[in-house]
Design a protein around this motif. Sequence first.
Motif, PDB file in Angstrom:
ATOM      1  N   PRO A  87      69.156  75.104  64.689  1.00  0.00           N
ATOM      2  CA  PRO A  87      69.179  74.580  66.056  1.00  0.00           C
ATOM      3  C   PRO A  87      68.398  75.496  66.988  1.00  0.00           C
ATOM      4  CG  PRO A  87      71.273  75.614  65.520  1.00  0.00           C
ATOM      5  CD  PRO A  87      70.479  75.578  64.251  1.00  0.00           C
ATOM      6  N   ASP A  96      71.373  76.745  74.273  1.00  0.00           N
ATOM      7  CA  ASP A  96      71.361  76.174  72.918  1.00  0.00           C
ATOM      8  C   ASP A  96      72.043  74.804  72.884  1.00  0.00           C
ATOM      9  OD1 ASP A  96      70.167  78.522  72.216  1.00  0.00           O
ATOM     10  OD2 ASP A  96      71.810  79.277  70.971  1.00  0.00           O
ATOM     11  N   THR A 100      69.915  71.386  72.045  1.00  0.00           N
ATOM     12  CA  THR A 100      70.277  70.647  70.836  1.00  0.00           C
ATOM     13  C   THR A 100      70.651  69.208  71.164  1.00  0.00           C
ATOM     14  OG1 THR A 100      71.043  72.642  69.712  1.00  0.00           O
ATOM     15  CG2 THR A 100      71.883  70.549  68.887  1.00  0.00           C
ATOM     16  N   SER A 144      75.135  72.265  63.037  1.00  0.00           N
ATOM     17  CA  SER A 144      74.318  72.859  64.094  1.00  0.00           C
ATOM     18  C   SER A 144      75.193  73.550  65.126  1.00  0.00           C
ATOM     19  CB  SER A 144      73.441  71.791  64.756  1.00  0.00           C
ATOM     20  OG  SER A 144      74.219  70.828  65.436  1.00  0.00           O
TER      21      SER A 144
END
Length: 211
Positions: A87, A96, A100, A144
Amino acid sequence: MSSPARTTTEADVDHRKRPRRRGAALETAILEATLAELGEVGYARLSVERVAERAGASKASLYRRWPSKVELVMDAVYHVFPDATSPPDTGSLRGDLVATMRAVAHRLSGPAGQAMGGVLSDALGDPDKAHRVRSYARGNSQASMREIVRRAVERGEVDPSAVTERRLETGHALLRYHFITRGVPIPDQVIDEIADEVMIPLLQRPGGAPR
């Protein structure tokens, strides 16, 4: 008087005379042909015959790998979704999470999203198809999230004791819920709210500071 030359169309081409592909190359060609067909005709009108023709493959080669349209479409969807093992690494938990989920939302706005919507509708009233869809779940979104949170724990952004499987699946579950109930595109604001109002508070101690 000679007749005008006839233009050769794709329909005139016999795919059996093309260079034969095998293994991963053949599988990739079939999955990409599936997505292209989905983009043109949608899930309901998707046919194995057209996919095989477009990929330059035989119907038999498709049916050996994918017994039905459900399996073929699910594999095509996973083919274009972000790599769960890598990811985005923006240097922060929020960055993040947002990156994602935006990548997933972007894919859901294209043929992959059309495919997912079609598969879910198809499976709704058919227990056998619903079972096949569930059996194809790979836990990619969960994987992820585990990687994102692992990095956040190492940076000191997340309280390790707050990390549970149920909390890890919350973000993507809300994303899917919005996709199913409201369709696409999924606004960036929705993704920001999922990160700020749900995911980050769930993974941090009160006050936002990790233990």
